[in-house]
Design a protein around this motif. Structure first.
Motif, PDB file in Angstrom:
ATOM      1  N   LEU A  82       0.690  -1.153  -0.049  1.00  0.00           N
ATOM      2  CA  LEU A  82       0.408   0.199  -0.111  1.00  0.00           C
ATOM      3  C   LEU A  82       0.535   1.496   0.120  1.00  0.00           C
ATOM      4  CD1 LEU A  82      -2.666  -0.215   2.452  1.00  0.00           C
ATOM      5  CD2 LEU A  82      -2.988  -0.503  -0.169  1.00  0.00           C
ATOM      6  N   ALA A  83       2.067   1.472   0.837  1.00  0.00           N
ATOM      7  CA  ALA A  83       3.033   2.608   0.891  1.00  0.00           C
ATOM      8  C   ALA A  83       3.239   2.871  -0.539  1.00  0.00           C
ATOM      9  CB  ALA A  83       3.733   2.122   2.410  1.00  0.00           C
ATOM     10  N   HIS A  84       3.630   2.185  -1.353  1.00  0.00           N
ATOM     11  CA  HIS A  84       4.284   2.040  -2.528  1.00  0.00           C
ATOM     12  C   HIS A  84       3.436   1.983  -3.498  1.00  0.00           C
ATOM     13  CE1 HIS A  84       7.135   0.784   0.076  1.00  0.00           C
ATOM     14  NE2 HIS A  84       8.112   1.034  -1.371  1.00  0.00           N
ATOM     15  N   LEU A  85       2.017   2.262  -3.022  1.00  0.00           N
ATOM     16  CA  LEU A  85       1.686   2.237  -4.817  1.00  0.00           C
ATOM     17  C   LEU A  85       0.581   4.149  -5.114  1.00  0.00           C
ATOM     18  CD1 LEU A  85      -1.426   0.626  -3.519  1.00  0.00           C
ATOM     19  CD2 LEU A  85      -0.084  -0.201  -5.091  1.00  0.00           C
ATOM     20  N   PRO A  86       0.691   4.349  -6.138  1.00  0.00           N
ATOM     21  CA  PRO A  86       0.670   5.734  -6.745  1.00  0.00           C
ATOM     22  C   PRO A  86      -0.555   6.768  -6.138  1.00  0.00           C
ATOM     23  CG  PRO A  86       1.313   4.493  -8.621  1.00  0.00           C
ATOM     24  CD  PRO A  86       0.872   3.795  -7.479  1.00  0.00           C
ATOM     25  N   GLN A  87      -1.581   5.661  -5.982  1.00  0.00           N
ATOM     26  CA  GLN A  87      -2.958   5.969  -5.351  1.00  0.00           C
ATOM     27  C   GLN A  87      -2.465   7.165  -4.053  1.00  0.00           C
ATOM     28  OE1 GLN A  87      -2.415   3.232  -6.953  1.00  0.00           O
ATOM     29  NE2 GLN A  87      -4.749   2.378  -6.676  1.00  0.00           N
ATOM     30  N   THR A  88      -1.456   5.805  -3.291  1.00  0.00           N
ATOM     31  CA  THR A  88      -1.585   6.673  -1.927  1.00  0.00           C
ATOM     32  C   THR A  88      -0.306   7.895  -1.763  1.00  0.00           C
ATOM     33  OG1 THR A  88      -1.419   4.443  -0.761  1.00  0.00           O
ATOM     34  CG2 THR A  88       0.550   6.260   0.628  1.00  0.00           C
ATOM     35  N   ALA A  89       1.065   7.479  -2.424  1.00  0.00           N
ATOM     36  CA  ALA A  89       1.299   9.038  -2.740  1.00  0.00           C
ATOM     37  C   ALA A  89       1.006  10.490  -3.029  1.00  0.00           C
ATOM     38  CB  ALA A  89       2.220   8.852  -3.974  1.00  0.00           C
ATOM     39  N   ARG A  90      -0.587  10.352  -4.113  1.00  0.00           N
ATOM     40  CA  ARG A  90      -0.769  11.481  -4.061  1.00  0.00           C
ATOM     41  C   ARG A  90      -1.946  11.776  -3.754  1.00  0.00           C
ATOM     42  NH1 ARG A  90      -1.256  14.314  -8.690  1.00  0.00           N
ATOM     43  NH2 ARG A  90      -3.051  15.740  -8.791  1.00  0.00           N
ATOM     44  N   HIS A  91      -2.530  10.311  -2.318  1.00  0.00           N
ATOM     45  CA  HIS A  91      -3.878  11.128  -0.865  1.00  0.00           C
ATOM     46  C   HIS A  91      -2.460  11.500   0.194  1.00  0.00           C
ATOM     47  CE1 HIS A  91      -6.422  10.348   1.568  1.00  0.00           C
ATOM     48  NE2 HIS A  91      -5.724   9.799   2.292  1.00  0.00           N
ATOM     49  N   LEU A  92      -1.520  11.086  -0.302  1.00  0.00           N
ATOM     50  CA  LEU A  92      -0.724  12.154   1.379  1.00  0.00           C
ATOM     51  C   LEU A  92      -0.015  13.172   0.680  1.00  0.00           C
ATOM     52  CD1 LEU A  92       1.335   8.953   2.587  1.00  0.00           C
ATOM     53  CD2 LEU A  92      -0.817  10.434   2.938  1.00  0.00           C
ATOM     54  N   ALA A  93      -0.294  13.306  -0.453  1.00  0.00           N
ATOM     55  CA  ALA A  93       0.735  14.887  -1.022  1.00  0.00           C
ATOM     56  C   ALA A  93      -0.464  15.905  -0.707  1.00  0.00           C
ATOM     57  CB  ALA A  93       0.955  14.582  -2.959  1.00  0.00           C
ATOM     58  N   VAL A  94      -1.549  15.380  -0.806  1.00  0.00           N
ATOM     59  CA  VAL A  94      -2.227  16.678  -1.754  1.00  0.00           C
ATOM     60  C   VAL A  94      -3.103  17.019  -0.045  1.00  0.00           C
ATOM     61  CG1 VAL A  94      -5.634  16.228  -0.886  1.00  0.00           C
ATOM     62  CG2 VAL A  94      -4.425  15.218  -3.667  1.00  0.00           C
ATOM     63  N   LYS A  95      -3.156  16.441   1.086  1.00  0.00           N
ATOM     64  CA  LYS A  95      -2.822  16.013   2.379  1.00  0.00           C
ATOM     65  C   LYS A  95      -1.634  16.839   2.759  1.00  0.00           C
ATOM     66  CE  LYS A  95      -4.888  12.791   5.456  1.00  0.00           C
ATOM     67  NZ  LYS A  95      -4.854  11.635   5.951  1.00  0.00           N
ATOM     68  N   LEU A  96      -0.588  16.798   2.748  1.00  0.00           N
ATOM     69  CA  LEU A  96       0.940  17.770   3.051  1.00  0.00           C
ATOM     70  C   LEU A  96       0.802  18.733   2.535  1.00  0.00           C
ATOM     71  CD1 LEU A  96       3.521  15.086   3.283  1.00  0.00           C
ATOM     72  CD2 LEU A  96       2.576  15.543   5.080  1.00  0.00           C
ATOM     73  N   CYS A  97       0.734  19.252   1.330  1.00  0.00           N
ATOM     74  CA  CYS A  97       0.177  20.750   0.931  1.00  0.00           C
ATOM     75  C   CYS A  97      -0.991  21.373   1.236  1.00  0.00           C
ATOM     76  CB  CYS A  97      -0.207  19.806  -0.685  1.00  0.00           C
ATOM     77  SG  CYS A  97       1.277  19.696  -1.689  1.00  0.00           S
ATOM     78  N   ARG A  98      -1.908  20.750   1.923  1.00  0.00           N
ATOM     79  CA  ARG A  98      -3.493  21.048   2.639  1.00  0.00           C
ATOM     80  C   ARG A  98      -2.751  22.075   3.674  1.00  0.00           C
ATOM     81  NH1 ARG A  98      -7.686  17.327   2.360  1.00  0.00           N
ATOM     82  NH2 ARG A  98      -8.067  18.192   0.318  1.00  0.00           N
ATOM     83  N   ARG A  99      -2.535  21.205   4.108  1.00  0.00           N
ATOM     84  CA  ARG A  99      -1.753  21.284   5.709  1.00  0.00           C
ATOM     85  C   ARG A  99      -0.815  22.158   5.477  1.00  0.00           C
ATOM     86  NH1 ARG A  99      -3.037  22.230  10.748  1.00  0.00           N
ATOM     87  NH2 ARG A  99      -1.084  21.674  11.876  1.00  0.00           N
TER      88      ARG A  99
END
Length: 300
Positions: A82-99
């Motif tokens: 799960l950690a290496h999936l592109p979907q996870t990368a984008r989901h976490l990137a959105v959360k961090l950029c929103r933060r």
């Protein structure tokens, strides 16, 4: 008994996101993969109980297959997948950029952050470094609304609150009580997604009234265990009332706006250009609260 709530939260909140490509059958399979994972209630440490584990019906989830694995090994392998999936990368990137940048994160920055996450083998530090050194972050001053915890911390720094040694202090209880009053209970948010990281839930008539009341109580010294010396913030050598208020705001780290300046003059019963005032302790507390509740003070 498989815990589907845990499986759903793992997928929806912490990895691929609600649009990550899984369905209800996948949730059931993930719940089976994670059976046996629990904690020792006395120590809080994670433990795996083999007797509670079952891989029944687990075939494939988001490209991952058991391939003979079971028990804790299967769970670790699935989490790594799960950690290496592109979907996870984008989901976490959105959360961090929103933060750190904006409620509606810039798509280009999200793309770069997701790429950095994958390029660095899921390390978070390089992603955060990329965001905090980006042009988008540099241009984001005052774009994000302070949540109650951030607001209280900013006011404490501005006023020079000295908490001293917190061990055993009643202040340890007072801060959570105050945050609950402001709508952000500490460590007890009712849903697993945590407090909203966008501005709209924190800026409405009800929350703004509470922010004002808490700020005024703080500057007046009415919040027990939170005492300040407001006299140290009195401006000196101001040429007129307007400059007095501007210097007070500057000392508290707030950029005062024309409306707040006008309200401050009204509180003092003064006109623009009037001589610099000598407000009483109560008036100074009201002025400091006015500054700390000004529009700019709600944003970081």
């Amino acid at each position: 008994m498989p815990n589907e709530n845990l499986a759903r939260e793992l997928l929806e909140l912490h990895t691929v996101g609600v649009d990550g490509g899984y369905d209800e059958d996948d949730v059931v399979e993930v719940a089976h993969v994670l059976t046996g994972w629990t904690i020792n209630p006395r120590t809080g440490q994670m433990v795996f109980r083999d007797a509670w584990h079952s891989m029944d019906g687990v075939r494939e989830v988001l490209g991952w297959r058991p391939e003979g694995r079971s028990g804790r090994e299967a769970g670790v392998s699935f989490l790594d997948h799960l950690a290496h999936l592109p979907q996870t990368a984008r989901h976490l990137a959105v959360k961090l950029c929103r933060r750190f940048v904006a409620d509606d994160p810039p798509p280009a920055l999200v793309d770069r952050a997701a790429d950095a996450y994958l390029e660095h083998g899921t390390e978070i530090a390089p992603v955060v470094r990329l965001i905090l050194t980006s042009d988008e972050f540099a241009a984001s001053a005052s774009a994000k609304v302070r949540r109650p915890f951030e607001l209280l911390a900013a006011q404490g720094r501005a006023l020079g609150l000295d908490f001293g040694d917190l061990s055993g202090s009643p202040l340890v209880r007072r801060v959570p009580q105050t945050l609950r009053l402001l709508g952000e209970p500490l460590y007890t948010w009712p849903s697993p997604d945590g407090p909203p990281d966008i501005g709209s839930p924190w800026l409405n008539a009800g929350t703004m009234l509470q922010r004002w009341n808490v700020t005024l109580a703080l500057t007046r010294g009415e919040l027990r265990e939170m005492t300040i010396d407001l006299d140290r913030h009195r401006p000196v050598d101001a040429d007129d009332a307007g400059e007095y208020l501007e210097r007070l705001a500057y000392g508290l780290g707030v950029e005062i706006d024309a409306v707040t300046l006008g309200v401050g003059l009204e509180l003092l019963g003064l006109e623009p250009g009037s001589p610099a005032p000598e407000p009483s302790a109560d008036e100074l507390a009201e002025l400091a609260a006015l500054v700390l509740i000004a529009p700019a003070a709600h944003r970081r």
